[in-house]
Design a protein around this motif. Structure first.
Motif, mmCIF file in Angstrom:
data_model
loop_
_atom_site.group_PDB
_atom_site.id
_atom_site.type_symbol
_atom_site.label_atom_id
_atom_site.label_comp_id
_atom_site.label_asym_id
_atom_site.label_seq_id
_atom_site.Cartn_x
_atom_site.Cartn_y
_atom_site.Cartn_z
ATOM 1 N N LEU A 142 0.838 -1.196 0.000
ATOM 2 C CA LEU A 142 0.000 0.000 0.000
ATOM 3 C C LEU A 142 0.878 1.253 0.000
ATOM 4 C CD1 LEU A 142 -3.116 0.550 0.076
ATOM 5 C CD2 LEU A 142 -2.788 1.120 2.473
ATOM 6 N N ASN A 143 1.990 1.211 0.730
ATOM 7 C CA ASN A 143 2.952 2.314 0.664
ATOM 8 C C ASN A 143 3.403 2.541 -0.773
ATOM 9 O OD1 ASN A 143 2.885 2.582 3.460
ATOM 10 N ND2 ASN A 143 4.790 1.455 3.797
ATOM 11 N N PHE A 144 3.732 1.447 -1.467
ATOM 12 C CA PHE A 144 4.176 1.547 -2.861
ATOM 13 C C PHE A 144 3.092 2.186 -3.723
ATOM 14 C CE2 PHE A 144 4.185 -0.369 -7.136
ATOM 15 C CZ PHE A 144 5.431 0.026 -7.597
ATOM 16 N N GLN A 145 1.852 1.709 -3.567
ATOM 17 C CA GLN A 145 0.757 2.284 -4.346
ATOM 18 C C GLN A 145 0.606 3.776 -4.072
ATOM 19 O OE1 GLN A 145 -2.106 -1.696 -4.619
ATOM 20 N NE2 GLN A 145 -2.860 0.099 -3.589
ATOM 21 N N THR A 146 0.776 4.162 -2.812
ATOM 22 C CA THR A 146 0.656 5.577 -2.457
ATOM 23 C C THR A 146 1.763 6.395 -3.107
ATOM 24 O OG1 THR A 146 -0.347 4.932 -0.357
ATOM 25 C CG2 THR A 146 0.465 7.186 -0.524
ATOM 26 N N VAL A 147 2.976 5.876 -3.109
ATOM 27 C CA VAL A 147 4.088 6.554 -3.780
ATOM 28 C C VAL A 147 3.756 6.791 -5.246
ATOM 29 C CG1 VAL A 147 6.490 6.323 -4.524
ATOM 30 C CG2 VAL A 147 5.841 5.666 -2.202
ATOM 31 N N VAL A 148 3.297 5.748 -5.914
ATOM 32 C CA VAL A 148 3.001 5.845 -7.344
ATOM 33 C C VAL A 148 1.850 6.821 -7.594
ATOM 34 C CG1 VAL A 148 2.155 4.562 -9.348
ATOM 35 C CG2 VAL A 148 3.905 3.556 -7.866
ATOM 36 N N SER A 149 0.799 6.693 -6.817
ATOM 37 C CA SER A 149 -0.360 7.576 -6.996
ATOM 38 C C SER A 149 0.024 9.031 -6.763
ATOM 39 C CB SER A 149 -1.479 7.144 -6.042
ATOM 40 O OG SER A 149 -2.607 7.977 -6.177
ATOM 41 N N ASP A 150 0.782 9.296 -5.699
ATOM 42 C CA ASP A 150 1.179 10.679 -5.398
ATOM 43 C C ASP A 150 2.094 11.251 -6.477
ATOM 44 O OD1 ASP A 150 -0.285 10.500 -3.088
ATOM 45 O OD2 ASP A 150 1.361 11.032 -1.749
ATOM 46 N N LEU A 151 3.077 10.472 -6.896
ATOM 47 C CA LEU A 151 4.045 11.006 -7.849
ATOM 48 C C LEU A 151 3.446 11.187 -9.233
ATOM 49 C CD1 LEU A 151 7.361 9.196 -6.817
ATOM 50 C CD2 LEU A 151 6.631 11.528 -6.315
ATOM 51 N N THR A 152 2.516 10.320 -9.627
ATOM 52 C CA THR A 152 1.904 10.446 -10.950
ATOM 53 C C THR A 152 0.689 11.383 -10.939
ATOM 54 O OG1 THR A 152 0.476 8.524 -10.593
ATOM 55 C CG2 THR A 152 2.619 8.131 -11.641
ATOM 56 N N ALA A 153 0.190 11.713 -9.735
ATOM 57 C CA ALA A 153 -1.022 12.526 -9.584
ATOM 58 C C ALA A 153 -2.229 11.865 -10.233
ATOM 59 C CB ALA A 153 -0.808 13.941 -10.128
ATOM 60 N N LEU A 154 -2.293 10.546 -10.108
ATOM 61 C CA LEU A 154 -3.454 9.768 -10.544
ATOM 62 C C LEU A 154 -3.966 8.990 -9.340
ATOM 63 C CD1 LEU A 154 -2.133 8.626 -14.013
ATOM 64 C CD2 LEU A 154 -4.167 10.038 -13.644
ATOM 65 N N PRO A 155 -5.278 8.847 -9.164
ATOM 66 C CA PRO A 155 -5.815 8.409 -7.871
ATOM 67 C C PRO A 155 -5.660 6.945 -7.523
ATOM 68 C CG PRO A 155 -7.597 8.803 -9.438
ATOM 69 C CD PRO A 155 -6.340 9.288 -10.096
ATOM 70 N N VAL A 156 -5.491 6.052 -8.508
ATOM 71 C CA VAL A 156 -5.448 4.622 -8.208
ATOM 72 C C VAL A 156 -4.233 3.998 -8.884
ATOM 73 C CG1 VAL A 156 -6.667 2.423 -8.292
ATOM 74 C CG2 VAL A 156 -7.965 4.546 -8.083
ATOM 75 N N ALA A 157 -3.405 3.323 -8.104
ATOM 76 C CA ALA A 157 -2.232 2.629 -8.634
ATOM 77 C C ALA A 157 -2.282 1.177 -8.201
ATOM 78 C CB ALA A 157 -0.941 3.281 -8.133
ATOM 79 N N ASN A 158 -1.734 0.286 -9.022
ATOM 80 C CA ASN A 158 -1.723 -1.132 -8.638
ATOM 81 C C ASN A 158 -0.461 -1.479 -7.866
ATOM 82 O OD1 ASN A 158 0.293 -1.524 -10.555
ATOM 83 N ND2 ASN A 158 -1.008 -2.600 -12.002
ATOM 84 N N ALA A 159 -0.413 -2.730 -7.404
ATOM 85 C CA ALA A 159 0.669 -3.162 -6.516
ATOM 86 C C ALA A 159 1.839 -3.753 -7.279
ATOM 87 C CB ALA A 159 0.132 -4.177 -5.498
ATOM 88 N N SER A 160 2.065 -3.290 -8.478
ATOM 89 C CA SER A 160 3.197 -3.552 -9.362
ATOM 90 C C SER A 160 2.846 -4.473 -10.511
ATOM 91 C CB SER A 160 4.443 -4.070 -8.638
ATOM 92 O OG SER A 160 4.452 -5.472 -8.477
ATOM 93 N N LEU A 161 3.561 -4.244 -11.611
ATOM 94 C CA LEU A 161 3.547 -5.107 -12.783
ATOM 95 C C LEU A 161 4.964 -5.616 -13.004
ATOM 96 C CD1 LEU A 161 1.121 -3.064 -15.080
ATOM 97 C CD2 LEU A 161 0.648 -5.220 -13.928
#
Length: 970
Positions: A142-161
């Motif tokens: 969830l920390n990772f998803q938050t990093v991705v969402s915050d940095l990309t400024a998009l609301p939903v990120a997945n837990a990696s591909l």
């Protein structure tokens, strides 16, 4: 068609089972196989066999048994294996890596390397399908998803591909299926997209018949109907552009837009979400994950509101438990793309969880100010070079950049690159006239001086002073001014002491293989020996760039060649490619090879793929992505393929049959005796046979799919060959083929946008997730051919012992003609559910109170549990699990006898966290002792889950996929 081996050939002579003499713990096999000689004798006596050879002869059909042992080098000691790995590693040349192209130098903080990447508490964990015992790894993801969402400024990120290139391909497919305005238009790829991304997208598009165009967007968008546009920020040349205009133009024409973005750059540059993008993808490698010669690296995907339910891969969400406390789980879990089988839009099954966890912790450790400082360091280093090089009259291709320059040096590029290499620096040879330079966290002033000297033949001396504030600064309109990483978790762990305790606290919330047996059927969870793991972080292996010239990577390529050769020997195939970086990608590569083979023969009509109803869900999904049409073959009552239905389908689709996909041993945990007949019938109809290697742990040394009828198989190195699961990845899914399919194995994705030397690439790097291959190389070297055979026979022994002991309590659903199972068995709970209301899920949750991860739930048969004990578990651990299951059956009998109703039983209330059993009020019809200590041995060693049973439906109805506020935990 190349003639396959057929059943008309005389049945092979069964090779005598050459097991290693397990005496005195003098060989590694004694460490890997859990049961010693005395324990094995007891288990064999329970089953009525004299030795492992007799058990294997009874379990494995004679028609498929190999007639000779494995022609592999003899097993080595742990000391010898490490010495040989040192020699191989020493053949690589360590350089300052300034090649870039999606791979950058980074520093893994020691506290994270030692306590996560090298810690079995993290790397032996399984995918968090049982969320109550996965709260630590789920919080980290969830920390990772938050990093991705915050940095990309998009609301939903997945837990990696899996990697950036395949993530771009997934984004293309997402745009294609989500764009209702222009569903059948062209996909436009920015010419500044990384070459490996272009190659992977083109390969996927070719199989699916998608129209893809690579365009120079400086000339504007192509004058065609456009479904989707993919941009790169910064571009492959290093160029940074304001993309808001082209995004707005694409939207005005009905297109969706994906931006492949550098996460670290987004700390300084206006993010994709703020420029209007629908999707952002990329790699998190430079957030503390070593180069690893190309992988494993966690890719990411983030989407705008409204696309979250189309998102491929895994999504960690916030829900609540039975007590109302905040808890984490995989959100929309049944939405996972592979579960939808032939209706799938993605075959993603695994992820790069361990590497995503590392990247997330890197952001926690550094915080927003630290990430910005690291980014600014790389940017300032590039600016320093730009000032120095332009001061010498050299020309840059772009004045706006983040950390990468492309420099024009007409007809001198090879000379400059060679001069830099002589000084210990790798630069990127773009073409004969251009050289690329990428700076990063590890770049130092001496590195910059060496680069300037390579371009100018002069010692720069004092010329490399820091650039002025405005020299090559980012354009004002592109400078990020929005906040990111504001959650407290990114601000409160700055000292190593704080960070160490945070990592330990999360690890303690989980159950991994370092604490307990993980008896998951279909997902082999066996010993990942420390010696096998040791080499992966050695700098001589971990610091090598995947685009480094071959003369610098001799050790890596020798190790890979050894492994490919050994895997070919083990499986009976002719060639192996280790490029696929997950089992699902291995499936795709194998099916693409079959597609390429048929098309090379002019048989374009062969597009039908037969798949048994019991097959792994990824099989059908991979077939769809390979451009095939799935036709399901029924399963007979005994779990085998329905021969009459198969014959009918072969007749119906004789002229269009491409392949059949079968799993062997079957998904039901049985060695089907008719596998040769199935293979022969498909070959006679002009098709190819794909044998899913998920269950290869039951075959190694006993039978070879390439010899009993298979044309292609993927293997799971993260199952049979000891790469640990890491909480859901990394995995490696090599593809093994017979000679006639070898020309169609995945090609090299690096180049000018088209792959070379083979078929379509399925991963960004030529050798996929090379960084974890030393694990499997070490395992095979330690075991040798006889040791590997011993492991297989020992896995059969453990599974059959467990099945025999549990059958009176939970009937084993399928067995072979000999009454034996393979390496796993299915326990049928459906009659008990019908009689009492207690479900397989209730049993799975109750096992947590006994300190066990649950077996595989409801697959391949709903209402059952599939158990695989593996060869690495000792007799005491097997008996501990058996005792737990017998105790659970006794509780089910209590429900049946009316001692308490199912809905108020210890099974339905399970698991029981410490907060429940220590509460002042109890009020349940069973005692606290039964809840917490259902067996006496648990008083000595007890795991208490951190949460009660989690309400999954609540989490799906109220989708939250970023770090919740601290007040939620009050």
């Amino acid at each position: 068609m190349v003639p396959p081996p057929t059943a008309t050939t005389p049945a092979p002579t069964i090779a005598p089972l050459r097991v290693v003499d397990r005496d005195g713990h003098t060989q590694f096999v004694d460490r890997h196989v859990g049961a010693d000689r005395e324990a094995q004798k007891f288990m064999l006596d329970t089953l009525g066999f004299d030795d492992l050879g007799a058990l294997a002869d009874a379990a494995v059909p004679a028609a498929i048994r190999q007639d000779v042992g494995l022609d592999l080098p003899a097993g080595l000691s742990e000391t010898e294996v490490l010495e040989r790995l040192r020699l191989l590693a020493a053949k690589n040349v360590r350089m300052v890596q300034m090649i870039g192209q999606g791979y950058y130098g980074t520093v893994t903080p020691g506290v994270i390397q030692r306590n996560v990447l090298e810690s079995p508490a993290w790397y032996t964990a399984y995918t968090p399908y049982q969320p109550e015992i996965s709260q630590g790894r789920l919080e980290a993801l969830l920390n990772f998803q938050t990093v991705v969402s915050d940095l990309t400024a998009l609301p939903v990120a997945n837990a990696s591909l899996l990697d950036e290139a395949s993530a771009v391909a997934e984004a293309v497919l997402l745009m294609r299926r989500s764009n209702k305005a222009v569903p059948d238009g062209v996909i436009v790829l920015d010419a500044e997209l990384l070459p490996q991304s272009i190659a992977v997208v083109q390969g996927r598009a070719d199989a699916l018949g998608l129209d893809v165009v690579v365009a120079d967007l400086d000339a504007g968008l192509p004058h065609r109907d456009i479904t989707g546009l993919v941009l790169q920020q910064p571009g492959t040349s290093g160029r940074v552009r304001d993309q808001s205009g082209v995004i707005a133009d694409a939207h005005a024409r009905g297109a969706m837009v994906t931006v492949a973005a550098d996460l670290l750059a987004l700390t300084l540059i206006t993010p994709p979400g703020e420029q209007g993008a629908d999707i952002a993808v990329g790699s998190a490698q430079r957030l503390g994950v070593p180069l690893f010669y190309g992988g494993p690296h966690a890719a990411y995907m983030a989407v705008r509101q409204g696309l979250e339910r189309a998102l491929p891969g895994r999504l960690v969400g916030v829900s609540r438990d039975a007590l109302g406390a905040t808890a984490y789980r995989l959100a929309l879990q049944t939405r996972e793309q592979h579960i939808r089988r032939e209706r799938a839009t993605s075959n993603i099954c695994t992820a790069q969880a361990l590497l995503a966890i590392v990247a997330g912790f890197y952001a926690v450790y550094h915080g927003p100010e630290g990430l910005r400082r690291i980014a600014q360091h790389g940017h300032d280093a590039a600016r320093t070079l730009a000032v120095a090089l332009t001061g010498h009259g050299l020309e840059l291709t772009a004045d706006a950049f983040f950390d990468t320059l492309t420099v024009r040096v007409p007809a001198r590029a090879h000379v400059v690159v060679a001069a830099a290499e002589a000084a210990g620096v790798n630069l990127r040879l773009v073409d004969g006239d251009h050289v690329g330079i990428s700076c990063d966290e590890t770049t130092t002033p001496p590195h910059l001086a060496a680069v300037v000297a390579a371009f100018t033949d002069r010692d720069p001396g004092a010329e490399l002073a820091a650039p002025g504030e405005r020299a090559f600064a980012l354009p004002a309109g592109l400078v990020r001014d929005s906040e990111y990483l504001t959650h407290p978790v990114f601000h409160q762990y700055r000292s190593e002491t704080q960070m160490l305790r945070y990592l330990r606290r999360l690890a303690d919330r989980d159950l991994a293989l370092d604490r307990t047996m993980i008896p998951l059927g279909s997902c082999t969870m066996k010993l990942n020996a420390t010696t096998e793991m040791q080499a992966i972080t050695w700098p001589e292996l971990a610091s090598i760039h995947p685009l480094a010239p071959d003369h610098q990577t001799v050790g890596w390529r020798r190790l890979i060649a050894d492994l490919e050769s050994w895997l070919a020997t083990i499986t009976g195939y002719d060639r192996v490619s280790i490029q696929p970086n997950a089992g699902s990608q291995g499936e795709l590569a194998g099916l693409l090879a079959i597609r390429g083979y048929h098309r090379s023969r002019g048989e374009h009509r062969r597009t039908v793929c037969l798949i048994p109803a019991s097959a792994h869900g990824t099989n059908a999904a991979s077939a769809v992505l390979a451009g095939m049409r799935v036709v399901v073959v029924a399963t007979a009552a005994d779990g085998t393929i329905d021969q009459a239905h198969l014959a009918a389908k072969l007749t119906e689709h004789a002229d269009e049959l491409a392949a059949i996909m079968i799993t062997y041993p079957s998904t039901h945990g049985v060695y089907d005796t008719d596998v040769r007949e199935v293979c022969d019938a498909v070959h006679a109809a002009g098709g190819q046979v794909y044998v899913d290697g998920a269950n290869l742990n039951a075959l190694v040394g006993l039978a070879q799919p390439g010899r009993f009828g298979g044309d292609v198989s993927h293997l799971n190195l993260h199952k049979t060959f000891c790469i640990p699961h890491g909480g859901g990845g990394p995995g490696v899914g090599p593809v093994a083929v017979r000679a006639h399919l070898a020309p169609f194995l995945p090609g090299d994705p690096a180049g000018t946008g088209a792959w070379s030397d083979g078929g379509a690439p399925v991963a960004a790097a030529r050798f996929g997730s090379a960084g974890v291959l030393p694990i499997s190389w070490a395992y095979i070297s330690l075991m040798g051919g006889d040791g590997l055979t011993t492991a297989t026979a020992s896995a059969l022994l453990a599974a059959n012992y467990l099945a025999r002991r549990l059958d009176p309590y939970f009937p084993v659903l399928y067995t072979g003609e000999s009454g034996l199972v393979a390496h796993e068995c299915i326990l049928d709970l459906r009659p008990l559910t019908a009689a009492t209301g207690i479900t397989a899920e209730d049993v799975a949750k109750r096992l947590i109170d006994f300190g066990f991860h649950a077996p595989t739930l409801a697959f391949p048969v709903p209402g059952t549990l599939m158990v695989e004990p593996t060869e690495s578990e000792d007799l005491a651990e097997l008996d501990r699990f058996i005792d737990a299951m017998i105790a659970v059956r006794a509780e089910i009998d209590q429900v049946a006898a009316g001692a308490f109703p199912a809905e108020d039983s210890p099974l339905r209330h399970a698991p029981h966290p410490a907060t429940v059993v220590t509460a002042t009020q109890w009020g349940r019809p069973y005692p606290r002792e039964q809840a917490a200590f259902p067996l006496p041995a648990l008083r000595r060693d007890k795991y208490f889950p951190p949460v009660a049973r989690i309400d999954g439906a609540h989490g799906d109805r109220h989708l939250v996929c970023a770090c919740p506020p601290v007040t939620d935990f009050a």
